[in-house]
Design a protein around this motif. Sequence first.
Motif, short mmCIF file in Angstrom:
data_model
loop_
_atom_site.label_atom_id
_atom_site.label_comp_id
_atom_site.label_asym_id
_atom_site.label_seq_id
_atom_site.Cartn_x
_atom_site.Cartn_y
_atom_site.Cartn_z
N GLY A 173 -5.25 3.86 -14.87
CA GLY A 173 -4.63 3.17 -15.99
C GLY A 173 -3.57 4.00 -16.69
O GLY A 173 -3.04 3.59 -17.74
N LEU A 174 -3.23 5.16 -16.13
CA LEU A 174 -2.24 6.05 -16.73
C LEU A 174 -0.87 5.81 -16.09
O LEU A 174 -0.74 5.08 -15.10
CB LEU A 174 -2.67 7.50 -16.54
N ASP A 175 0.15 6.44 -16.69
CA ASP A 175 1.52 6.29 -16.18
C ASP A 175 1.68 7.14 -14.93
O ASP A 175 2.40 8.14 -14.90
CB ASP A 175 2.52 6.73 -17.26
N LEU A 176 0.99 6.72 -13.88
CA LEU A 176 0.99 7.44 -12.61
C LEU A 176 1.27 6.45 -11.48
O LEU A 176 0.82 5.31 -11.52
CB LEU A 176 -0.38 8.09 -12.35
N GLU A 177 1.99 6.92 -10.49
CA GLU A 177 2.23 6.10 -9.30
C GLU A 177 1.77 6.89 -8.08
O GLU A 177 2.17 8.05 -7.90
CB GLU A 177 3.71 5.74 -9.17
N ALA A 178 0.94 6.28 -7.26
CA ALA A 178 0.39 6.95 -6.08
C ALA A 178 1.01 6.40 -4.81
O ALA A 178 1.18 5.19 -4.67
CB ALA A 178 -1.12 6.78 -6.04
N PHE A 179 1.33 7.30 -3.89
CA PHE A 179 1.94 6.92 -2.61
C PHE A 179 1.22 7.61 -1.47
O PHE A 179 0.61 8.67 -1.64
CB PHE A 179 3.42 7.29 -2.59
#
Length: 706
Positions: free
Chosen positions: A682-688
């Motif tokens: 729910g944080l300002d994180l983007e996973a790739f």
Amino acid sequence: MAALRGRSGWLLCSNPRLSPQPTGPRSFSTTLARASYDDTVHNLRIGKHTRVIYQGFTGRVATGNAKDSIAYGTNIVGGVTPGKEGEHLGLPLLPDLRKAKEQLKPDATAVFVAAPQCGKAIEEAIEAEIPLIVAVAEHIPLHDIMRVTSILKTQSKSRLVGANAPGIIAPIGYCRIGFQPLPTFRPGHIGIVAKSGTLSYEAVASISRAELGQSLCIGMGGDIVAGTNIVDGLKVFEADPETHGMVIVGEVGGRAEEDAAEWIKDYHRREKNPKPIAALVGGMNAKPGRIMGHAGAWAARGEHSAAEKYKILQDAGATMVDHPENFGAVMKEILAKSGRDVSKITGNPADQKRGYHTMSRRGMSSSSAAFRPTLSTPSRRPQHHQHQRGLVIRPSQGHAILEPYLENIKGLTLSTDEAPADAFYVGITVDRTERQPCIRTSPTTDVSTFRETAKRFPYDQRELPPDTLIQSAVQHINPPAGAEPLANLIRSLAKMYKDKEATTLSGSVTISPDGKVTLHANSMNLAFDDSAFRSGKRQAEIHNLRRKDREQPEEVEAEKDGIVYVRMDEPDANIGTLVNGAGLAMNTVDALRLHGGKALNFLDTGGKATSETVKKSFELILRDERVKVIFVNIFGGLTDGGMIADGILLAFKEVDMKNVPVVVRIRGTNEEVGQKKIAESGLDLEAFDKFDDAAKRVVEIARGGK
């Protein structure tokens, strides 16, 4: 290449006639064969029935590593801990290598001994004539290793892998000597030789996903001097019937990649259908004059840059890749172009006849043949809280060190005047290919021609250079008058080099018509191995000259936490990077540049990053006001992907992130766990998952995108 049948397989020789054995002040081998260290490359051909022992067997790290390796299928037959005898892990425990050699008949030893004692432990293994010695420790003092390599050159029984290397592993045969992350490997037919551990794990993972698998993987290690180099690995892969393609993972610093390019050109000349070779070189954007994490990741004066090495390998016939994630697809393509049947190569090699890897010297165990690895936990490695780095002393600070060595040289003047354009170059440094110290001289200091005019004159680290070698070095300069003061200067620099455990001592000299020599002190490069102090508590007077107040504060602070941080000075850089492993960190900076972005830092959390080091890394990056986005690029070899995700979430809780977005790529050990934690945070994180996708997104944000 000639091949001679020996008691342990094929003995590879670069020349059909064995070269004379060199002599030295101490030669351990009792063999009468006129062979050399180069002929021990066949000892790298490990397999299921390689009998492995441990030095430092009862230590915590060695114990955990041995358990994992035994579960994998490695034929560990016991170990040594000084002063102890009995059993450990249900295997024989002996008090010294002499008894271990007699009773256990080992083919290889894993040296799990701390850096201060590791050099001596390797020497003991050479004296015992153990065929393969694998040293994994970081921060072994350079002069300890150069002493070891000088001894190695006097014998033809023992081969060293390392130091500061992940080791060597034969997935065909399930034999691991080192700390490689076992879940990443798959039995197959691609041979890999690498300087960087994390980059090699990325390469392994890519090749495993492509179902090609690996036949043999050799970690050369990132130190200045390595017991086994890239060419040694290529020689083994060439002769190995199980290896159908080769991978080279290089980086900035030294000449190993250039030596490999020369070998490739020769290989292509003499083979009608050579095995295809793919390569990568990290450090294309390394900061000049800085050590990029690995002790050996720096280019000496006149050495080729990583970008130049890339071109040299490409011109030699290697297929180049820009990121290790691409090795699998590239290898499939070039294998097909070479006329090889890729469908057969990607078949299950565990069910195929395994050639030398299953040739038993002392009998075959039927129970181990059916083993398949099911490990899911990361391997263990000795931990240290400092990274090896060079200590460069300013010329003004070096006068007090220099003067005692120079004061009695008649005809020599130490001057603070700037060196003129027609000055000569004189120095003592490391010849990485010869694995020895060397005199280096050039008739010019002109940067544009120095590479062509400078010449190395290597000598045995255990002794000072002989007079004949010094005279050859002087003659290369072709001085205008008498050369005796110059020869004495070289002798004194060589003595200082050994006494003070330097990496490079060099400077500009001028010679007057009457033969007087002037050494221009302001031109001096005075670089020392600070591992001598950090690991061996030696050279305190040198180490105390370090001026931390003149260094980048973030870099000094990072060092306290076992992090290597290098600020990149380009004013338009705005991407912060957080990476585990020096090679991968270098390649991340390089790959971002290829996608149109610029990293503002190089940051290596260490091969075994923790939640706390990840948190500290964020703090360091956020101090740079240029940062617009942070790219976390983790390959979970030794590092657990779930733990890295925990570290990132911890940082968001305890660090003021200043609304800086974070893009995360986690691959390797427990990658799914880490990716899931990031995605569900729910944080300002983007996973790739893929590097290219992550890098494109990072660059997009850095350019102002949302």
